[in-house]
Write an enzyme that holds these catalytic residues in place. Structure first.
Site, PDB file in Angstrom:
ATOM      1  N   ALA A  11      35.143  54.452  71.370  1.00  0.00           N
ATOM      2  CA  ALA A  11      33.828  54.309  72.020  1.00  0.00           C
ATOM      3  C   ALA A  11      32.660  54.780  71.168  1.00  0.00           C
ATOM      4  O   ALA A  11      31.519  54.423  71.452  1.00  0.00           O
ATOM      5  CB  ALA A  11      33.845  55.075  73.347  1.00  0.00           C
ATOM      6  N   ALA A  12      32.927  55.576  70.124  1.00  0.00           N
ATOM      7  CA  ALA A  12      31.826  56.053  69.287  1.00  0.00           C
ATOM      8  C   ALA A  12      31.611  55.169  68.061  1.00  0.00           C
ATOM      9  O   ALA A  12      30.669  55.377  67.298  1.00  0.00           O
ATOM     10  CB  ALA A  12      32.108  57.488  68.831  1.00  0.00           C
ATOM     11  N   GLU A  36      38.128  58.365  72.272  1.00  0.00           N
ATOM     12  CA  GLU A  36      37.970  58.459  70.817  1.00  0.00           C
ATOM     13  C   GLU A  36      39.175  59.199  70.235  1.00  0.00           C
ATOM     14  O   GLU A  36      39.980  59.771  70.980  1.00  0.00           O
ATOM     15  CB  GLU A  36      36.674  59.194  70.447  1.00  0.00           C
ATOM     16  N   SER A 124      41.971  38.504  68.959  1.00  0.00           N
ATOM     17  CA  SER A 124      41.314  37.542  68.064  1.00  0.00           C
ATOM     18  C   SER A 124      40.583  38.282  66.962  1.00  0.00           C
ATOM     19  O   SER A 124      39.971  39.321  67.214  1.00  0.00           O
ATOM     20  CB  SER A 124      40.323  36.677  68.848  1.00  0.00           C
ATOM     21  N   HIS A 158      30.560  41.052  54.338  1.00  0.00           N
ATOM     22  CA  HIS A 158      30.414  42.055  55.394  1.00  0.00           C
ATOM     23  C   HIS A 158      29.759  43.317  54.847  1.00  0.00           C
ATOM     24  O   HIS A 158      29.721  43.528  53.633  1.00  0.00           O
ATOM     25  CB  HIS A 158      31.783  42.433  55.982  1.00  0.00           C
ATOM     26  N   LYS A 162      33.163  48.150  55.816  1.00  0.00           N
ATOM     27  CA  LYS A 162      34.366  47.417  56.259  1.00  0.00           C
ATOM     28  C   LYS A 162      35.558  47.788  55.383  1.00  0.00           C
ATOM     29  O   LYS A 162      35.432  47.856  54.153  1.00  0.00           O
ATOM     30  CB  LYS A 162      34.115  45.902  56.223  1.00  0.00           C
TER      31      LYS A 162
HETATM   32  P1  NAD Z   1      34.168  51.775  63.290  1.00  0.00           P
HETATM   33  O1  NAD Z   1      34.868  52.547  62.223  1.00  0.00           O
HETATM   34  O2  NAD Z   1      32.675  51.913  63.423  1.00  0.00           O
HETATM   35  O3  NAD Z   1      34.802  52.138  64.731  1.00  0.00           O
HETATM   36  C1  NAD Z   1      36.153  52.349  64.976  1.00  0.00           C
HETATM   37  C2  NAD Z   1      36.260  53.509  65.968  1.00  0.00           C
HETATM   38  O4  NAD Z   1      37.604  53.614  66.424  1.00  0.00           O
HETATM   39  C3  NAD Z   1      35.870  54.852  65.317  1.00  0.00           C
HETATM   40  O5  NAD Z   1      34.892  55.516  66.114  1.00  0.00           O
HETATM   41  C4  NAD Z   1      37.195  55.621  65.303  1.00  0.00           C
HETATM   42  O6  NAD Z   1      37.036  57.009  65.449  1.00  0.00           O
HETATM   43  C5  NAD Z   1      37.894  55.002  66.526  1.00  0.00           C
HETATM   44  N1  NAD Z   1      39.346  55.215  66.521  1.00  0.00           N
HETATM   45  C6  NAD Z   1      40.222  55.087  65.496  1.00  0.00           C
HETATM   46  N2  NAD Z   1      41.463  55.419  65.898  1.00  0.00           N
HETATM   47  C7  NAD Z   1      41.367  55.779  67.206  1.00  0.00           C
HETATM   48  C8  NAD Z   1      42.295  56.207  68.184  1.00  0.00           C
HETATM   49  N3  NAD Z   1      43.605  56.373  67.896  1.00  0.00           N
HETATM   50  N4  NAD Z   1      41.848  56.470  69.430  1.00  0.00           N
HETATM   51  C9  NAD Z   1      40.557  56.303  69.757  1.00  0.00           C
HETATM   52  N5  NAD Z   1      39.611  55.894  68.860  1.00  0.00           N
HETATM   53  C10 NAD Z   1      40.018  55.626  67.611  1.00  0.00           C
HETATM   54  O7  NAD Z   1      34.572  50.261  63.073  1.00  0.00           O
HETATM   55  P2  NAD Z   1      33.918  48.939  63.698  1.00  0.00           P
HETATM   56  O8  NAD Z   1      32.951  48.350  62.733  1.00  0.00           O
HETATM   57  O9  NAD Z   1      33.467  49.208  65.096  1.00  0.00           O
HETATM   58  O10 NAD Z   1      35.179  47.960  63.693  1.00  0.00           O
HETATM   59  C11 NAD Z   1      36.370  48.297  64.388  1.00  0.00           C
HETATM   60  C12 NAD Z   1      37.392  47.167  64.217  1.00  0.00           C
HETATM   61  O11 NAD Z   1      36.918  45.984  64.880  1.00  0.00           O
HETATM   62  C13 NAD Z   1      37.654  46.756  62.769  1.00  0.00           C
HETATM   63  O12 NAD Z   1      39.021  46.405  62.641  1.00  0.00           O
HETATM   64  C14 NAD Z   1      36.775  45.519  62.598  1.00  0.00           C
HETATM   65  O13 NAD Z   1      37.208  44.653  61.576  1.00  0.00           O
HETATM   66  C15 NAD Z   1      36.948  44.895  63.961  1.00  0.00           C
HETATM   67  N6  NAD Z   1      35.913  43.920  64.358  1.00  0.00           N
HETATM   68  C16 NAD Z   1      36.364  42.809  65.022  1.00  0.00           C
HETATM   69  C17 NAD Z   1      35.472  41.882  65.504  1.00  0.00           C
HETATM   70  C18 NAD Z   1      35.994  40.712  66.310  1.00  0.00           C
HETATM   71  O14 NAD Z   1      35.181  39.919  66.832  1.00  0.00           O
HETATM   72  N7  NAD Z   1      37.313  40.590  66.476  1.00  0.00           N
HETATM   73  C19 NAD Z   1      34.094  42.069  65.314  1.00  0.00           C
HETATM   74  C20 NAD Z   1      33.665  43.218  64.634  1.00  0.00           C
HETATM   75  C21 NAD Z   1      34.590  44.150  64.168  1.00  0.00           C
END
Ligand code: NAD
Length: 270
Positions: A11-12, A36, A124, A158, A162
């Site tokens: 969520a963060a 989180e 997806s 990106h 990433k």
């Molecule tokens: P980010 O690093 O900003 O956020 C990920 C969050 O997940 C972090 O806050 C981290 O602390 C948390 N996290 C990790 N392990 C955890 C756990 N075990 N329990 C709870 N929280 C946990 O990354 P982001 O930019 O938000 O991207 C996240 C993922 O989503 C990446 O894999 C990215 O490629 C993907 N993404 C997918 C799409 C889509 O449309 N499918 C779009 C954007 C990003």
């Protein structure tokens, strides 16, 4: 039907905060939990305040089990190992699990598919309407333009944070191109090029990844022939498109049979 109660895991994160905002703006869904990782500096904060929409009285915690037990669905854009773990919990709770996480291995995907025997999972590499429509167009173009005449290359860019490459979206588009060509992507993909690579292998599907700045996500599929070139592109300007797609997927999956669904299923593009 009552509002769908959703848990945002991660969520963060960039997407986690965008998801909290999206759920808040869509009728029929509400945030009932926020999770989180253990050790996150954001534990205990209000998920709405962190996401910039004001207090929603949902504190961010690090124990998914009690919140999954009272939820109708989970929105998960975290990391591969976490998404595999959350799929197991979603299966135990028989709820919807929307997975946007990219970079999963074949082993991770097999575990998620096993969890989908008991959970309604939508997974997806890209949750936007635009990219899923683009995938349909790429499949059509790849089918219409023979591999002997047109080479397919996929270029993506990106933001600098990433961690995986090629992007999940680039791979999704590669799968669409391969489907159009009636071949498997695995074995026909060229993920990177460096040094004396030799000439291009006919029929291969090439990838190139650029990283920098704050780019949300740019993808181009280039079909390069002799004397002409077609480029099909998508430019994501705001993460809200992925978050709105994820909420739509959760609402769509509610009440369906357990199974592994794609965004194409959700959008009726299959
Ligand atoms: P980010 O690093 O900003 O956020 C990920 C969050 O997940 C972090 O806050 C981290 O602390 C948390 N996290 C990790 N392990 C955890 C756990 N075990 N329990 C709870 N929280 C946990 O990354 P982001 O930019 O938000 O991207 C996240 C993922 O989503 C990446 O894999 C990215 O490629 C993907 N993404 C997918 C799409 C889509 O449309 N499918 C779009 C954007 C990003």
């Amino acid at each position: 039907m009552s509002d769908m109660g959703l848990v945002v895991v991660g969520a963060a994160g960039r997407m986690g905060q965008t998801l909290v905002r999206a759920i808040h703006s869509i009728s029929g869904a509400r945030v009932i939990g926020a999770v989180e990782r253990t050790g996150s500096p954001h534990l205990g904060k209000d998920a709405g305040e962190l996401a910039g929409i004001g207090r929603i009285d949902v504190a961010i915690g690090d124990d998914p089990l009690p919140v999954f037990a009272k939820a109708d669905g989970v929105l998960d854009f975290t990391a591969p190992a976490s998404s595999v773990e959350f799929a197991g919990y979603a299966a135990q709770a028989h709820i919807v699990h929307v997975i946007g996480t990219t970079g999963c291995t074949a082993e991770d995907d097999a575990k998620i598919a096993a969890a989908a025997r008991h959970a309604m999972i939508v997974k997806s590499g890209n949750m936007s309407l635009g990219v899923n429509l683009l995938a349909v167009l790429v499949e059509q173009a790849a089918r219409a333009l023979a591999a002997d005449d047109f080479d397919i290359e996929i270029l993506e860019m990106h933001h600098k944070h990433k961690v995986d490459a090629p992007s999940g979206t680039a791979l999704l588009l590669g799968e669409a191109a391969a489907a159009g060509r009636e071949v498997a992507l695995a074995g026909n993909d060229v993920r990177s090029r460096d040094g004396h690579t030799g000439a291009r292998k006919p029929g291969s599907i090439g990838f190139a990844a650029l990283r920098g700045g704050s780019v949300v996500g740019d993808h181009s599929v280039i079909l390069a022939g002799t004397g002409e070139r077609i480029t099909l592109s998508h430019h994501a300007e705001d993460r809200a498109i992925f978050a709105r797609g994820a909420v739509r997927a959760a609402l769509w999956a509610r009440g369906r049979k357990p199974g592994l669904y794609s965004m194409r299923d959700v959008l009726g593009l299959s």
